[in-house]
Scaffold this motif. Sequence first.
Motif, PDB file in Angstrom:
ATOM      1  N   SER A 138       9.668  11.479 -20.311  1.00 41.93           N
ATOM      2  CA  SER A 138      10.432  12.075 -19.212  1.00 41.93           C
ATOM      3  C   SER A 138      11.411  11.102 -18.570  1.00 41.93           C
ATOM      4  N   VAL A 139      12.603  11.631 -18.271  1.00 42.09           N
ATOM      5  CA  VAL A 139      13.595  10.939 -17.459  1.00 42.09           C
ATOM      6  C   VAL A 139      14.106  11.956 -16.439  1.00 42.09           C
ATOM      7  N   ASN A 140      15.055  11.550 -15.611  1.00 43.20           N
ATOM      8  CA  ASN A 140      15.614  12.459 -14.614  1.00 43.20           C
ATOM      9  C   ASN A 140      17.132  12.419 -14.727  1.00 43.20           C
ATOM     10  N   HIS A 141      17.755  13.582 -14.953  1.00 39.94           N
ATOM     11  CA  HIS A 141      19.203  13.633 -15.153  1.00 39.94           C
ATOM     12  C   HIS A 141      19.830  14.553 -14.123  1.00 39.94           C
ATOM     13  N   SER A 142      20.961  14.126 -13.579  1.00 35.58           N
ATOM     14  CA  SER A 142      21.610  14.896 -12.509  1.00 35.58           C
ATOM     15  C   SER A 142      22.047  16.283 -12.968  1.00 35.58           C
TER      16      SER A 142
END
Length: 271
Positions: A138-142
């Motif tokens: 998991s990562v976080n993307h705008s």
Amino acid sequence: MAVTTSLKVGEVKIPEDADFRLFKSMCEENDGWKLEVNKAQTMVWTKANELSDFKMVKVRCVFDDIDIATMYDVLHDPQYRKTWDRTMLEGAEICAINPNNDIGYYAIRSPPPLKNRDFVTQRSWLDCGYEKIIFNHSVNHSARPPRKGVIRGTSYLTGYYLVKLEDRKTQLTYVSQSDPKGNLPAWAVNKLTKMFAPKVIGRIYKAAKGYEAWKSKNRPEFKPWANPEQMMSSLPKFNPADVASDEKLAASNESLEEGELEEADFKDEDY
């Protein structure tokens, strides 16, 4: 014992050879794993870990009539997945990092009384011919912030390991180290895992049987996961400024109440 790699939740990083070797060892070695299911060439194991209360799951199956290249394409092809993955609410590729890494979005339909889940992950892959690996974290993307009414899950390390046994005989192993978040009790997730994982493998097998006919009519030359020039020209390029830290990822999770859950709520036919 937790499985540790150089890949961290919330951090975009090109995997090292050691990361692929570690994932392969997770798929091959069974020490510390508890065998839960063993029937019809399908085996399911679970294993406790230190990252969450939810057990890791491993599913291994041998397909006697599917070649490894077809299975690899099925697991990669986002357009074909829309035709067979009944749990997918939405799937989208966000950007390309390099020819073997991208960032994507996946939303999962959950039957009542559960809330739907979604994931934003960096996906990485390695094709060695006789063996192939695809995994994500998991990562976080705008481009895909948390959505109202949907719980953002976390994948610590989840993926597939394919081994060519014969020309049309392939062994597939799926391993998931993830956390669905929300207020689900651990017993519920662990029960769902044992019920759901073998069904997913069955659907992948059925999808693989129909892939060649489908692909022959749907851009048969377009396989960006195998053709670097297609990969880098068909998706936006990765911008590090679009990815938030692990702390922001954790803070952005919305806690949604799912009510009181009883074992009777989980019916096999719903999954």
